[in-house]
Structures are given as structure tokens and as C-alpha cells.
Design an enzyme around this catalytic site. Structure first.
Site, PDB file in Angstrom:
ATOM      1  N   MET A  71       0.780  -1.163   0.132  1.00 33.09           N
ATOM      2  CA  MET A  71       0.004   0.138   0.178  1.00 33.09           C
ATOM      3  C   MET A  71       1.025   1.268   0.069  1.00 33.09           C
ATOM      4  O   MET A  71       0.325   2.317   0.427  1.00 33.09           O
ATOM      5  CB  MET A  71      -1.009   0.089   1.175  1.00 33.09           C
ATOM      6  CG  MET A  71      -1.870  -1.146   1.181  1.00 33.09           C
ATOM      7  SD  MET A  71      -3.393  -1.081   2.072  1.00 33.09           S
ATOM      8  CE  MET A  71      -2.794  -0.830   3.842  1.00 33.09           C
ATOM      9  N   HIS A 106       8.810   1.085   3.430  1.00 34.54           N
ATOM     10  CA  HIS A 106       9.979   1.075   4.469  1.00 34.54           C
ATOM     11  C   HIS A 106      11.103  -0.049   4.213  1.00 34.54           C
ATOM     12  O   HIS A 106      10.807  -1.003   3.407  1.00 34.54           O
ATOM     13  CB  HIS A 106       9.421   1.218   5.861  1.00 34.54           C
ATOM     14  CG  HIS A 106       8.491   0.155   5.966  1.00 34.54           C
ATOM     15  ND1 HIS A 106       8.831  -1.297   6.130  1.00 34.54           N
ATOM     16  CD2 HIS A 106       7.197   0.238   6.265  1.00 34.54           C
ATOM     17  CE1 HIS A 106       7.369  -1.704   6.332  1.00 34.54           C
ATOM     18  NE2 HIS A 106       6.503  -1.035   6.535  1.00 34.54           N
ATOM     19  N   HIS A 154       9.277  -3.506   3.485  1.00 34.29           N
ATOM     20  CA  HIS A 154       8.980  -3.702   2.062  1.00 34.29           C
ATOM     21  C   HIS A 154      10.287  -3.913   1.198  1.00 34.29           C
ATOM     22  O   HIS A 154      10.377  -4.906   0.410  1.00 34.29           O
ATOM     23  CB  HIS A 154       8.433  -2.376   1.404  1.00 34.29           C
ATOM     24  CG  HIS A 154       7.055  -2.074   1.926  1.00 34.29           C
ATOM     25  ND1 HIS A 154       6.967  -0.799   2.828  1.00 34.29           N
ATOM     26  CD2 HIS A 154       5.740  -2.695   2.191  1.00 34.29           C
ATOM     27  CE1 HIS A 154       5.595  -0.832   3.309  1.00 34.29           C
ATOM     28  NE2 HIS A 154       4.961  -1.998   2.802  1.00 34.29           N
ATOM     29  N   LYS A 168       4.828 -10.255   8.736  1.00 32.16           N
ATOM     30  CA  LYS A 168       4.325  -9.240   9.877  1.00 32.16           C
ATOM     31  C   LYS A 168       2.740  -9.394   9.902  1.00 32.16           C
ATOM     32  O   LYS A 168       2.074  -9.094  10.771  1.00 32.16           O
ATOM     33  CB  LYS A 168       4.713  -7.983   9.061  1.00 32.16           C
ATOM     34  CG  LYS A 168       3.961  -6.695   9.836  1.00 32.16           C
ATOM     35  CD  LYS A 168       4.438  -6.316  10.890  1.00 32.16           C
ATOM     36  CE  LYS A 168       3.870  -4.682  11.693  1.00 32.16           C
ATOM     37  NZ  LYS A 168       2.644  -4.360  11.075  1.00 32.16           N
ATOM     38  N   GLN A 177      -3.161 -12.507   7.135  1.00 30.78           N
ATOM     39  CA  GLN A 177      -3.073 -12.299   5.789  1.00 30.78           C
ATOM     40  C   GLN A 177      -2.246 -13.176   4.803  1.00 30.78           C
ATOM     41  O   GLN A 177      -2.892 -13.656   4.015  1.00 30.78           O
ATOM     42  CB  GLN A 177      -2.624 -10.813   5.371  1.00 30.78           C
ATOM     43  CG  GLN A 177      -2.277 -10.462   4.157  1.00 30.78           C
ATOM     44  CD  GLN A 177      -1.745  -8.887   3.824  1.00 30.78           C
ATOM     45  OE1 GLN A 177      -2.688  -8.139   4.087  1.00 30.78           O
ATOM     46  NE2 GLN A 177      -0.617  -8.658   3.444  1.00 30.78           N
ATOM     47  N   SER A 224       6.353  -0.567  10.418  1.00 31.58           N
ATOM     48  CA  SER A 224       4.905  -0.264   9.676  1.00 31.58           C
ATOM     49  C   SER A 224       4.908   1.055   9.085  1.00 31.58           C
ATOM     50  O   SER A 224       5.370   1.972   9.689  1.00 31.58           O
ATOM     51  CB  SER A 224       4.091  -0.749  10.670  1.00 31.58           C
ATOM     52  OG  SER A 224       2.655  -0.079  10.377  1.00 31.58           O
ATOM     53  N   ARG A 235       2.460   2.770   9.371  1.00 31.55           N
ATOM     54  CA  ARG A 235       1.585   3.330  10.578  1.00 31.55           C
ATOM     55  C   ARG A 235       2.605   4.043  11.676  1.00 31.55           C
ATOM     56  O   ARG A 235       1.997   4.819  12.312  1.00 31.55           O
ATOM     57  CB  ARG A 235       0.480   2.624  10.915  1.00 31.55           C
ATOM     58  CG  ARG A 235      -0.554   2.368   9.998  1.00 31.55           C
ATOM     59  CD  ARG A 235      -1.802   1.615  10.489  1.00 31.55           C
ATOM     60  NE  ARG A 235      -2.932   1.471   9.719  1.00 31.55           N
ATOM     61  CZ  ARG A 235      -3.308   0.675   8.660  1.00 31.55           C
ATOM     62  NH1 ARG A 235      -2.571  -0.576   8.835  1.00 31.55           N
ATOM     63  NH2 ARG A 235      -4.469   0.551   8.164  1.00 31.55           N
TER      64      ARG A 235
HETATM   65  P1  AMP Z   1       1.454  -2.898   3.454  1.00 27.39           P
HETATM   66  O1  AMP Z   1       2.086  -1.920   2.665  1.00 27.39           O
HETATM   67  O2  AMP Z   1       1.524  -2.349   4.861  1.00 27.39           O
HETATM   68  O3  AMP Z   1       0.152  -3.415   2.910  1.00 27.39           O
HETATM   69  O4  AMP Z   1       2.450  -4.197   3.543  1.00 27.39           O
HETATM   70  C1  AMP Z   1       2.875  -4.769   2.078  1.00 27.39           C
HETATM   71  C2  AMP Z   1       3.462  -6.065   2.430  1.00 27.39           C
HETATM   72  O5  AMP Z   1       4.806  -5.519   3.381  1.00 27.39           O
HETATM   73  C3  AMP Z   1       2.847  -7.003   3.068  1.00 27.39           C
HETATM   74  O6  AMP Z   1       3.128  -8.419   2.753  1.00 27.39           O
HETATM   75  C4  AMP Z   1       3.211  -6.929   4.550  1.00 27.39           C
HETATM   76  O7  AMP Z   1       3.356  -8.062   5.242  1.00 27.39           O
HETATM   77  C5  AMP Z   1       4.696  -6.599   4.358  1.00 27.39           C
HETATM   78  N1  AMP Z   1       5.185  -5.814   5.466  1.00 27.39           N
HETATM   79  C6  AMP Z   1       4.764  -4.972   6.102  1.00 27.39           C
HETATM   80  N2  AMP Z   1       5.668  -4.395   7.250  1.00 27.39           N
HETATM   81  C7  AMP Z   1       6.449  -5.292   7.241  1.00 27.39           C
HETATM   82  C8  AMP Z   1       7.819  -5.573   8.138  1.00 27.39           C
HETATM   83  N3  AMP Z   1       8.151  -4.871   9.018  1.00 27.39           N
HETATM   84  N4  AMP Z   1       8.875  -6.719   7.733  1.00 27.39           N
HETATM   85  C9  AMP Z   1       8.462  -7.546   6.674  1.00 27.39           C
HETATM   86  N5  AMP Z   1       7.250  -7.225   5.845  1.00 27.39           N
HETATM   87  C10 AMP Z   1       6.320  -6.347   6.024  1.00 27.39           C
END
Ligand code: AMP
Length: 282
Positions: free
Chosen positions: A30, A34, A37, A149, A153, A185, A187
Site C-alpha cells: 500500500m 520502508h 518492503h 508481519k 493475511q 509499519s 503506520r
Molecule cells: P502494506 O504496505 O503494509 O500493506 O504491506 C505490504 C507488504 O509488506 C505485506 O506483505 C506486509 O506483510 C509486508 N510488511 C509490512 N511490514 C513489514 C515488516 N516490518 N517486515 C516485513 N514485511 C512487512
């Protein structure tokens, strides 16, 4: 090589023609990218010849009182990250390009979508699976990479691939943390210094649980940390602490053997955070 930015199916097809043959990996995100990702993008690069990153804040997976409108959107910085990491194609559709105004059909996550995290976020996982299936159909990757994380999901995506016979390999990547344990995160940028100090107790609770033996003792040790953190200013407001089977997300029995996930979700101020660790019991 430059990153090719695409926003719809026709542009994706062109980008694939320009990129050429080989194995494709997709990393759905999304945005607000960081180090977590980045680690998934690198893992994707080890799995395939070309990496596609999708950047899409999916309205379907946000509840009416959640942070869809204020979710961080940092597209230019995300593109720079993708360029640095050797990503070939970024797929960043507009909401109107993803969802028809009269859309009706969606994916149901089933019973596993309404427990643990799903109990606090009704329809969240239906929204996640619907967008992930659409991304799979649009990008047509050979492999897709998701973070541990978001453990539930990841488990539900594996379930969808199995149940709907999707010809895609799913790879999970470990959670990337700050030096003091806070899971990265998008967030986290909402957190003030005081919020962050309270938020650290999520990973602290998981570590306290991880060194114990047996489901009850694991949960008691983690709960003790969370109860102390509930008295901080700002307080940690617990949604759940659960010790679950990684494949089904049902609570494990006291005599459970093998892997289990200790998962936690809590609010600090207006920010809701989740974290988990994988444990081996018995
Ligand atoms: P998001 O952008 O938060 O929807 O996350 C995109 C992808 O990155 C998802 O597969 C998350 O599980 C993964 N992700 C988010 N935070 C982390 C983290 N700290 N370490 C590894 N993968 C992450």
C-alpha cells in the site's frame, strides 16, 4: 534501468512486453515503503528475473472508522525506493481503475477471515483477498511475496491459492524490526515519541512470551507485559493476544506441538498496530 510506472491492464501488458521473458515476482504493497518492503523486494528478486511492485491503498480492506483517507501516501519516495531496489515495474492504479462502479463479485475469506484480526476488522480479509486476486490476474506473476508481519493475511493468501487453484507460488518474508524491536509499519509514522515508547511493548510482550514453555505460560508472560503497558501514558489499548495455529488461526490447545503464532494487536492513541512471532511448541 528505469522503473516503468503503470496504472492499468493495458499499460501492464506493454510493460511486460518491454521487459521481456522470464519469471515475474509481485510484491503487493500500500506504499509508504520502508525497510520491511525493501526486504520483500529483495526476496522477490531472488525468486524471479523481474520484480513488479504494486502500490495501491485498497479502500475495500478499510472499515468505515479506519484510516483510509489519512493512510500515508508517499508515491515519489516509493518510486525512488523501487528504483534503488532494481524493481522493473510499479503498478499504481487509481481506485476507479481497479473497481467498477457497479462491481458485485468479491472473494470471501470464510471462517478464517472472521477470527483473531478478522474479529476486530469485519470484511477486512474479504477486501484483502479480493484485491490480491485482482492483482494476481492483472500482473500474472509466477511468484508473489508477502510479509510474515501480516501473518493472518499470509495464511489466508496461501488458503486462497490452494482453494481456488491459483497458479502462483507464495513466499513469506520475515518481519523487519527497528533495533529496539518495534516492527516496521507504514503506520509507525503516526506515532509521537511517547506513543512509540508505549508501542514498544507489543514486541516486548511477544519476546516475554517466546521464552516460556507451554501455551498458557506463553500467553500469561505476554499478557503481564501488556497489562503493565495498559497503565502507561499514553496507554496501550489491547485488542487481542492470541496463540494460534499458523495454518488455521484457531487457538492452539495446551498440548499443541509444532509451530504456533503468538499474535497481538493494540491501539496507541489513534494508531492501531499488530505484531506476531512464530514459535515452536513441544
Ligand atoms: P502494506 O504496505 O503494509 O500493506 O504491506 C505490504 C507488504 O509488506 C505485506 O506483505 C506486509 O506483510 C509486508 N510488511 C509490512 N511490514 C513489514 C515488516 N516490518 N517486515 C516485513 N514485511 C512487512
Amino acid at each position: 534501468m528505469d522503473v516503468i510506472v503503470t496504472g492499468n491492464r493495458a499499460e501492464l501488458t506493454k510493460a511486460r512486453e518491454a521487459t521481456g521473458r522470464g519469471r515475474y515476482a509481485l510484491v503487493p504493497t500500500m506504499g509508504a515503503l520502508h525497510e520491511g518492503h525493501r526486504s520483500l523486494i529483495r526476496l522477490a528478486g531472488e525468486q524471479a528475473d523481474h520484480v513488479v511492485v504494486s502500490v495501491f491503498v485498497n479502500p475495500l480492506q478499510f472499515g468505515p472508522n479506519e484510516d483510509f483517507s489519512r493512510y500515508p501516501r508517499t508515491f515519489e519516495a516509493d518510486l525512488a525506493v523501487c528504483a534503488e531496489e532494481g524493481v522493473r515495474v510499479v503498478f499504481a492504479p487509481a481506485v476507479a481503475d481497479m473497481y467498477l462502479p457497479d462491481r458485485q463479485v468479491s472473494v470471501s475469506a470464510g471462517a478464517m477471515g472472521s477470527v483473531v484480526e478478522g474479529a476486530f476488522r469485519p470484511e477486512h480479509f474479504d477486501g484483502v483477498l479480493t484485491v490480491v486476486l485482482k492483482l494476481f490476474n492483472l500482473v500474472q506473476p509466477d511468484v508473489a511475496v508477502f510479509g510474515q508481519k501480516d501473518a493472518q493475511q499470509l495464511a489466508l493468501i496461501r488458503r486462497m491459492v490452494a482453494d481456488l487453484d491459483l497458479p502462483i507460488e507464495i513466499v513469506g518474508g520475515p518481519t523487519v524490526r527497528e533495533g529496539d524491536g518495534l516492527a516496521l509499519s507504514s503506520r509507525n509514522r503516526y506515532l509521537s515519541a511517547d506513543d512509540r515508547a508505549t508501542a514498544l511493548n507489543l514486541s516486548r510482550a511477544l519476546r516475554a512470551g517466546a521464552v516460556q514453555r507451554g501455551p498458557e505460560r506463553i500467553k500469561d508472560a505476554a499478557r503481564a507485559v501488556l497489562e503493565t503497558a495498559a497503565r502507561l501514558d499514553p496507554p496501550l489499548l489491547l485488542d487481542y493476544l492470541a496463540l494460534v495455529d499458523p495454518a488455521t488461526f484457531t487457538e492452539v490447545a495446551e498440548d499443541h506441538r509444532g509451530e504456533a503464532i503468538l499474535a497481538v494487536a493494540a491501539k496507541v492513541g489513534t494508531t492501531r498496530l499488530i505484531d506476531n512471532v512464530v514459535l515452536t511448541l513441544g
